[in-house]
Design a protein around this motif. Structure first.
Motif, PDB file in Angstrom:
ATOM      1  N   ASN A  73       0.842  -1.199   0.000  1.00 41.91           N
ATOM      2  CA  ASN A  73       0.000   0.000   0.000  1.00 41.91           C
ATOM      3  C   ASN A  73       0.877   1.249   0.000  1.00 41.91           C
ATOM      4  O   ASN A  73       1.699   1.454   0.903  1.00 41.91           O
ATOM      5  N   HIS A  74       0.713   2.100  -1.013  1.00 42.04           N
ATOM      6  CA  HIS A  74       1.538   3.314  -1.120  1.00 42.04           C
ATOM      7  C   HIS A  74       1.226   4.315  -0.013  1.00 42.04           C
ATOM      8  O   HIS A  74       2.029   5.235   0.241  1.00 42.04           O
ATOM      9  N   GLU A  75       0.090   4.172   0.631  1.00 40.05           N
ATOM     10  CA  GLU A  75      -0.224   5.082   1.731  1.00 40.05           C
ATOM     11  C   GLU A  75       0.756   4.911   2.887  1.00 40.05           C
ATOM     12  O   GLU A  75       0.985   5.844   3.661  1.00 40.05           O
ATOM     13  N   LEU A  76       1.331   3.706   2.992  1.00 36.85           N
ATOM     14  CA  LEU A  76       2.332   3.482   4.036  1.00 36.85           C
ATOM     15  C   LEU A  76       3.559   4.352   3.798  1.00 36.85           C
ATOM     16  O   LEU A  76       4.136   4.910   4.748  1.00 36.85           O
ATOM     17  N   GLN A  87      12.303   3.858   4.911  1.00 33.64           N
ATOM     18  CA  GLN A  87      11.132   3.303   4.235  1.00 33.64           C
ATOM     19  C   GLN A  87      11.407   1.879   3.731  1.00 33.64           C
ATOM     20  O   GLN A  87      10.547   0.995   3.824  1.00 33.64           O
ATOM     21  N   ILE A  88      12.603   1.678   3.188  1.00 31.12           N
ATOM     22  CA  ILE A  88      12.964   0.330   2.713  1.00 31.12           C
ATOM     23  C   ILE A  88      13.009  -0.651   3.872  1.00 31.12           C
ATOM     24  O   ILE A  88      12.495  -1.779   3.771  1.00 31.12           O
ATOM     25  N   TRP A  89      13.604  -0.211   4.996  1.00 31.36           N
ATOM     26  CA  TRP A  89      13.786  -1.119   6.126  1.00 31.36           C
ATOM     27  C   TRP A  89      12.468  -1.448   6.828  1.00 31.36           C
ATOM     28  O   TRP A  89      12.241  -2.598   7.223  1.00 31.36           O
ATOM     29  N   HIS A  90      11.583  -0.473   6.986  1.00 32.09           N
ATOM     30  CA  HIS A  90      10.368  -0.664   7.772  1.00 32.09           C
ATOM     31  C   HIS A  90       9.125  -0.981   6.941  1.00 32.09           C
ATOM     32  O   HIS A  90       8.120  -1.448   7.499  1.00 32.09           O
ATOM     33  N   ILE A  91       9.162  -0.733   5.633  1.00 30.75           N
ATOM     34  CA  ILE A  91       7.972  -0.972   4.806  1.00 30.75           C
ATOM     35  C   ILE A  91       8.252  -1.966   3.680  1.00 30.75           C
ATOM     36  O   ILE A  91       7.554  -2.981   3.533  1.00 30.75           O
ATOM     37  N   THR A  92       9.307  -1.687   2.895  1.00 23.94           N
ATOM     38  CA  THR A  92       9.562  -2.524   1.716  1.00 23.94           C
ATOM     39  C   THR A  92       9.972  -3.934   2.091  1.00 23.94           C
ATOM     40  O   THR A  92       9.400  -4.911   1.589  1.00 23.94           O
ATOM     41  N   LEU A  93      10.981  -4.055   2.936  1.00 22.02           N
ATOM     42  CA  LEU A  93      11.454  -5.398   3.311  1.00 22.02           C
ATOM     43  C   LEU A  93      10.391  -6.224   4.029  1.00 22.02           C
ATOM     44  O   LEU A  93      10.202  -7.406   3.697  1.00 22.02           O
ATOM     45  N   PRO A  94       9.661  -5.659   5.014  1.00 29.72           N
ATOM     46  CA  PRO A  94       8.558  -6.454   5.602  1.00 29.72           C
ATOM     47  C   PRO A  94       7.486  -6.818   4.577  1.00 29.72           C
ATOM     48  O   PRO A  94       6.834  -7.863   4.709  1.00 29.72           O
ATOM     49  N   GLY A  95       7.327  -5.999   3.539  1.00 23.09           N
ATOM     50  CA  GLY A  95       6.317  -6.278   2.529  1.00 23.09           C
ATOM     51  C   GLY A  95       6.632  -7.476   1.663  1.00 23.09           C
ATOM     52  O   GLY A  95       5.725  -8.105   1.101  1.00 23.09           O
ATOM     53  N   ILE A  96       7.914  -7.798   1.522  1.00 21.78           N
ATOM     54  CA  ILE A  96       8.294  -8.953   0.695  1.00 21.78           C
ATOM     55  C   ILE A  96       8.789 -10.126   1.538  1.00 21.78           C
ATOM     56  O   ILE A  96       9.252 -11.124   0.997  1.00 21.78           O
ATOM     57  N   ARG A  97       8.675 -10.000   2.860  1.00 24.54           N
ATOM     58  CA  ARG A  97       9.174 -11.058   3.744  1.00 24.54           C
ATOM     59  C   ARG A  97       8.462 -12.380   3.507  1.00 24.54           C
ATOM     60  O   ARG A  97       9.092 -13.437   3.445  1.00 24.54           O
ATOM     61  N   GLU A  98       7.121 -12.335   3.354  1.00 23.51           N
ATOM     62  CA  GLU A  98       6.362 -13.578   3.172  1.00 23.51           C
ATOM     63  C   GLU A  98       6.763 -14.280   1.877  1.00 23.51           C
ATOM     64  O   GLU A  98       6.862 -15.515   1.825  1.00 23.51           O
ATOM     65  N   VAL A  99       6.986 -13.508   0.824  1.00 17.77           N
ATOM     66  CA  VAL A  99       7.402 -14.096  -0.448  1.00 17.77           C
ATOM     67  C   VAL A  99       8.786 -14.720  -0.311  1.00 17.77           C
ATOM     68  O   VAL A  99       9.047 -15.817  -0.827  1.00 17.77           O
ATOM     69  N   PHE A 100       9.667 -14.039   0.385  1.00 14.09           N
ATOM     70  CA  PHE A 100      11.018 -14.559   0.598  1.00 14.09           C
ATOM     71  C   PHE A 100      10.974 -15.876   1.366  1.00 14.09           C
ATOM     72  O   PHE A 100      11.653 -16.850   1.004  1.00 14.09           O
ATOM     73  N   VAL A 101      10.161 -15.927   2.414  1.00 16.57           N
ATOM     74  CA  VAL A 101      10.039 -17.153   3.213  1.00 16.57           C
ATOM     75  C   VAL A 101       9.448 -18.276   2.379  1.00 16.57           C
ATOM     76  O   VAL A 101       9.888 -19.433   2.445  1.00 16.57           O
ATOM     77  N   LEU A 102       8.434 -17.944   1.554  1.00 16.66           N
ATOM     78  CA  LEU A 102       7.815 -18.949   0.690  1.00 16.66           C
ATOM     79  C   LEU A 102       8.834 -19.556  -0.268  1.00 16.66           C
ATOM     80  O   LEU A 102       8.933 -20.786  -0.407  1.00 16.66           O
ATOM     81  N   LEU A 103       9.604 -18.703  -0.938  1.00 15.86           N
ATOM     82  CA  LEU A 103      10.610 -19.192  -1.877  1.00 15.86           C
ATOM     83  C   LEU A 103      11.713 -19.963  -1.160  1.00 15.86           C
ATOM     84  O   LEU A 103      12.245 -20.941  -1.703  1.00 15.86           O
ATOM     85  N   LEU A 104      12.040 -19.535   0.050  1.00 13.33           N
ATOM     86  CA  LEU A 104      13.055 -20.247   0.830  1.00 13.33           C
ATOM     87  C   LEU A 104      12.580 -21.653   1.174  1.00 13.33           C
ATOM     88  O   LEU A 104      13.345 -22.626   1.068  1.00 13.33           O
ATOM     89  N   ILE A 105      11.308 -21.787   1.577  1.00 12.84           N
ATOM     90  CA  ILE A 105      10.756 -23.106   1.902  1.00 12.84           C
ATOM     91  C   ILE A 105      10.790 -24.011   0.675  1.00 12.84           C
ATOM     92  O   ILE A 105      11.163 -25.192   0.757  1.00 12.84           O
ATOM     93  N   LEU A 106      10.402 -23.471  -0.481  1.00 16.11           N
ATOM     94  CA  LEU A 106      10.408 -24.271  -1.704  1.00 16.11           C
ATOM     95  C   LEU A 106      11.821 -24.696  -2.083  1.00 16.11           C
ATOM     96  O   LEU A 106      12.041 -25.828  -2.531  1.00 16.11           O
ATOM     97  N   ARG A 107      12.788 -23.807  -1.891  1.00 16.10           N
ATOM     98  CA  ARG A 107      14.175 -24.158  -2.203  1.00 16.10           C
ATOM     99  C   ARG A 107      14.701 -25.217  -1.241  1.00 16.10           C
ATOM    100  O   ARG A 107      15.454 -26.101  -1.646  1.00 16.10           O
ATOM    101  N   ILE A 108      14.320 -25.117   0.018  1.00 21.96           N
ATOM    102  CA  ILE A 108      14.741 -26.131   0.985  1.00 21.96           C
ATOM    103  C   ILE A 108      14.179 -27.493   0.595  1.00 21.96           C
ATOM    104  O   ILE A 108      14.845 -28.526   0.725  1.00 21.96           O
ATOM    105  N   GLY A 109      12.938 -27.511   0.098  1.00 19.65           N
ATOM    106  CA  GLY A 109      12.342 -28.759  -0.336  1.00 19.65           C
ATOM    107  C   GLY A 109      13.065 -29.389  -1.507  1.00 19.65           C
ATOM    108  O   GLY A 109      12.987 -30.607  -1.713  1.00 19.65           O
ATOM    109  N   HIS A 110      13.774 -28.581  -2.286  1.00 20.00           N
ATOM    110  CA  HIS A 110      14.523 -29.090  -3.444  1.00 20.00           C
ATOM    111  C   HIS A 110      16.032 -29.069  -3.176  1.00 20.00           C
ATOM    112  O   HIS A 110      16.826 -28.929  -4.113  1.00 20.00           O
ATOM    113  N   ILE A 111      16.404 -29.211  -1.918  1.00 14.65           N
ATOM    114  CA  ILE A 111      17.815 -29.094  -1.566  1.00 14.65           C
ATOM    115  C   ILE A 111      18.647 -30.235  -2.142  1.00 14.65           C
ATOM    116  O   ILE A 111      19.862 -30.109  -2.311  1.00 14.65           O
ATOM    117  N   LEU A 112      18.013 -31.361  -2.467  1.00 18.93           N
ATOM    118  CA  LEU A 112      18.734 -32.470  -3.091  1.00 18.93           C
ATOM    119  C   LEU A 112      18.731 -32.365  -4.612  1.00 18.93           C
ATOM    120  O   LEU A 112      19.252 -33.253  -5.287  1.00 18.93           O
TER     121      LEU A 112
END
Length: 285
Positions: free
Chosen positions: A173-176, A190-215
């Motif tokens: 949300n740009h209002e943030l 703004q990057i530290w308190h808004i941008t990075l928390p905004g993409i945290r869930e996507v980062f965690v999701l991709l990390l989980i998928l990569r861990i699943g393909h660690i072999l």
């Protein structure tokens, strides 16, 4: 509307899972899956007792961990840089240049690397020889094999990875940001308190998928870059399976390894998902 997608997964993903029986049989091409002799866990014993297995596991895990550790951060960094660019034509140009390598096959990428690092005719190798008098042979150097894998993978896939994070950034949300400006926050805040928390869930999701393909350490890339001198540090599970299953026609052992990888991947995905939820994330489900 869901029927075509459901049929696709049933036909091409679930029905073929019946082929896992090959892992428990002495598969014979003539007799087929049902006619082949039952072997029980013999194929798994063959894999786990192989003298190459410890080295294969070690190389696979090291290369996969390197990919996770060094390949995810450039995606985020490029997405943040592109998000801060206000000149649209320049932003599109950077996106095109960084996204283009994703469409190149690993054969082409290896050809480009070879043109720079070939021992006798490579641009970098020739320059090094002319200035130092020494022969530079990085493609067959065990110490350089893994760094070359990681660097070429970063160059090839960073642009594509950044697009995923750019899509996540577009949902913030740009209002943030407007509220942060009113409160006196600069771009870094703004990057530290808004941008990075905004993409945290996507980062965690991709990390989980990569861990699943660690072999899965990237069969295509490793197989193309692999040579006899770097087998000690570059031979992974998938390349061993290819030689055993395709070149030696030992499909049962290859299927056993695939089954083993699937079980480990499932356990890792479930574990990483639970850990992500305990740390405050939403996980995959």
């Amino acid at each position: 509307m869901m029927l075509p997608g459901i049929l696709y997964y049933i036909i091409y993903h679930y029905i073929p899972m019946g082929g896992l029986l090959i892992a428990f049989k002495k598969y014979n091409l003539v007799k087929g899956i049902w006619g082949s002799e039952w072997a029980g866990l013999d194929n798994f014993r063959t894999v786990f007792t192989s003298p190459d297995f410890p080295d294969l596991i070690r190389n696979t895990l090291i290369i996969s961990v390197y990919r996770i550790a060094f390949n995810m951060l450039p995606d985020v960094l490029l997405a943040l840089i592109l998000n801060e660019i206000r000149v649209q034509w320049f932003k599109r140009a950077i996106q095109t240049v960084t996204y283009g390598p994703y469409f190149l096959s690993w054969i082409i990428v290896y050809g480009l690397v070879f043109s720079f690092l070939a021992p006798d005719a490579g641009l970098i190798s020739t320059w090094w020889r002319d200035h130092t008098g020494e022969t530079l042979n990085l493609l067959t150097d065990k110490d350089w094999f893994r760094p070359i894998l990681i660097l070429t993978d970063i160059w090839k896939s960073t642009g594509y990875g950044a697009i995923i994070y750019l899509a996540a950034l577009a949902t913030i949300n740009h209002e943030l940001y407007e509220a942060a400006v009113v409160d006196g926050a600069g771009r870094w805040r703004q990057i530290w308190h808004i941008t990075l928390p905004g993409i945290r869930e996507v980062f965690v999701l991709l990390l989980i998928l990569r861990i699943g393909h660690i072999l899965d350490a990237g069969f295509e890339q490793v197989y193309i870059f692999l040579n006899a001198r770097v087998y000690e540090v570059g031979d992974i599970i998938d390349t061993w399976v290819f030689r055993r299953g395709i070149e030696s026609l030992d499909f049962s052992v290859a299927a056993a390894v695939g089954f083993f990888k699937s079980v480990i991947g499932f356990i890792l995905v479930v574990s990483a998902n639970k850990l992500a939820k305990k740390l405050g994330g939403s996980g995959i489900w």
